[in-house]
Design a protein around this motif. Structure first.
Motif, PDB file in Angstrom:
ATOM      1  N   THR A 184       0.834  -1.148   0.171  1.00 28.53           N
ATOM      2  CA  THR A 184       0.164  -0.014  -0.212  1.00 28.53           C
ATOM      3  C   THR A 184       0.980   1.161   0.098  1.00 28.53           C
ATOM      4  N   ASP A 217      -8.249  -2.317  -4.121  1.00 23.27           N
ATOM      5  CA  ASP A 217      -9.364  -1.647  -3.507  1.00 23.27           C
ATOM      6  C   ASP A 217     -10.756  -1.289  -4.437  1.00 23.27           C
ATOM      7  N   ASN A 238      -5.350   2.733  -1.800  1.00 20.56           N
ATOM      8  CA  ASN A 238      -6.408   3.002  -0.802  1.00 20.56           C
ATOM      9  C   ASN A 238      -6.763   1.973   0.253  1.00 20.56           C
ATOM     10  N   ILE A 239      -5.905   1.760   1.159  1.00 27.95           N
ATOM     11  CA  ILE A 239      -6.013   0.416   2.198  1.00 27.95           C
ATOM     12  C   ILE A 239      -7.530   0.611   2.451  1.00 27.95           C
ATOM     13  N   GLY A 240      -8.098   1.610   3.034  1.00 24.67           N
ATOM     14  CA  GLY A 240      -9.563   1.645   3.609  1.00 24.67           C
ATOM     15  C   GLY A 240     -10.444   0.807   2.598  1.00 24.67           C
ATOM     16  N   GLY A 241     -10.281   0.725   1.267  1.00 26.94           N
ATOM     17  CA  GLY A 241     -11.011  -0.031   0.290  1.00 26.94           C
ATOM     18  C   GLY A 241     -11.050  -1.567   0.333  1.00 26.94           C
ATOM     19  N   PRO A 256     -11.667  -5.430   6.220  1.00 26.74           N
ATOM     20  CA  PRO A 256     -10.729  -5.881   7.198  1.00 26.74           C
ATOM     21  C   PRO A 256     -10.474  -7.256   7.469  1.00 26.74           C
ATOM     22  N   GLN A 268      -7.650  -7.356   5.051  1.00 29.10           N
ATOM     23  CA  GLN A 268      -6.313  -6.822   5.687  1.00 29.10           C
ATOM     24  C   GLN A 268      -5.721  -7.820   6.677  1.00 29.10           C
ATOM     25  N   ARG A 278       0.941  -6.814   5.527  1.00 31.06           N
ATOM     26  CA  ARG A 278       0.874  -5.341   4.964  1.00 31.06           C
ATOM     27  C   ARG A 278       2.025  -4.796   4.955  1.00 31.06           C
ATOM     28  N   ASP A 315       3.767  -1.119   4.018  1.00 30.81           N
ATOM     29  CA  ASP A 315       3.533   0.149   3.804  1.00 30.81           C
ATOM     30  C   ASP A 315       4.701   0.858   3.025  1.00 30.81           C
TER      31      ASP A 315
END
Length: 329
Positions: A33, A120, A149-152, A155, A158, A163, A165
């Motif tokens: 990400t 995402d 866009n990790i929020g896409g 959970p 994820q 992960r 970064d």
């Protein structure tokens, strides 16, 4: 294609991946990400090529049959998942390209690797379908999800992936890369590197684009003389910007670097950390004429202009407000 040795920055992630290769402890699923242009594809591609390389080292040898296929983007056991619609990856695409394919053993490599860029964009249904595969993959499967866009990502996805970064790359490294590899002159490399904000992809684009060079010149013309411009000249400047709307955020970034330079010079009287060193005479002049408060207001106003344009406020109005702030001393 290049090896890990040629990748600028990201030392920690490269160290992690090399350790995994060396110890044979490869996870079945990874999330890369980071911002657009930060090097996710390059890192994932290099990792995939190294895993499949016949030499079995921690760098792709670039000579074996497997490396040549990886370089030519036609490796049967490195699958780039594609999608039809620009904004979405459907459950059918994930089923066809990953879920129904993953049980077929690799053709001639130790691993079968799936790279899903813009992960995402997978619909929740597609992600849930993939989740089962991530939870119970065949021993030879490796899934690499790339996202800015990790929020896409759900959970549940994820929590089951390693992960990684990608941090932004230091401006100095980006500048050095542009000068050594693309032979960009010093002052231009400084501008391109600042503009790229730690993204090698964005820096390359800026350095090789005629359009970006013209845009910088155009922006500087406005910035150098904004103090003394007449109102009608400013409105002409706004017109010229509005004809180039698709690049407007880039213009605002350049404005931001300029006034940061003026503020920085006013505070320190030092040239070393300036982006626009070659314009020092204009910067010195503006630093003399403007107060700290005025410069803070301008930087604040540039930020507000970005927000206003996102909210679809009238373009000319947004820029008139910005130029009014710039004209105040």
């Amino acid at each position: 294609m290049m090896g890990f040795n040629n990748i600028i920055g990201h030392e920690e992630i490269i160290g992690h991946l090399k350790n995994a290769i060396e110890s044979g402890k490869i996870s079945h699923s990874y999330i890369f990400t980071g911002e657009p242009g930060s090097g996710k594809k390059l890192l994932a591609g290099t990792f995939a090529a190294t895993l499949q390389c016949e030499a079995g080292g921690t760098e792709p040898c670039q000579k074996c049959d497997s490396c040549k296929k990886a370089m030519g983007k036609n490796h049967p056991d490195i699958i780039m998942v594609s999608h039809e619609k620009p904004g979405t990856i459907t459950i059918d695409e994930i089923r066809d390209q990953v879920i129904n394919d993953i049980d077929i053993r690799p053709y001639y490599s130790p691993y079968k690797i799936y790279i899903i860029a813009d992960a995402d964009l997978m619909t929740p249904q597609a992600q849930n379908a993939l989740l089962k595969t991530i939870e119970e993959p065949p021993e030879y499967a490796v899934i690499l999800l790339l996202t800015n866009n990790i929020g896409g990502l759900l959970p549940t996805i994820q929590s089951r992936c390693v992960r990684l970064d990608l941090k932004v790359v230091d401006d100095g490294l980006v500048k050095k890369y542009l000068m050594e590899h693309l032979h960009v002159p010093d002052y231009q490399a400084e501008i391109d590197a600042s503009f790229a904000q730690g993204s090698i992809g964005r820096a390359k684009e800026a350095a090789t684009s005629q359009e970006f060079a013209e845009m910088t010149q155009n922006a500087l013309r406005i910035l150098k003389y904004a103090n003394t411009m007449e109102v009608y000249e400013l409105s002409d400047a706004i017109k010229s910007l509005s004809e180039d709307k698709q690049n407007i955020n880039d213009y605002l970034d350049i404005f931001q670097f300029w006034f940061r330079d003026v503020l920085m010079f006013k505070a320190t009287q030092e040239i070393d950390n300036l982006v626009f060193k070659q314009e020092i005479n204009f910067i010195r002049e503006q630093a003399k004429q403007r107060s700290y408060e005025n410069l803070e207001n301008i930087l604040d106003s540039i930020q507000k202009t970005k927000v206003r344009l996102k909210a679809n406020v009238n373009f000319d109005l947004a820029f008139e407000l910005l130029f009014l702030t710039i004209r105040e001393k």
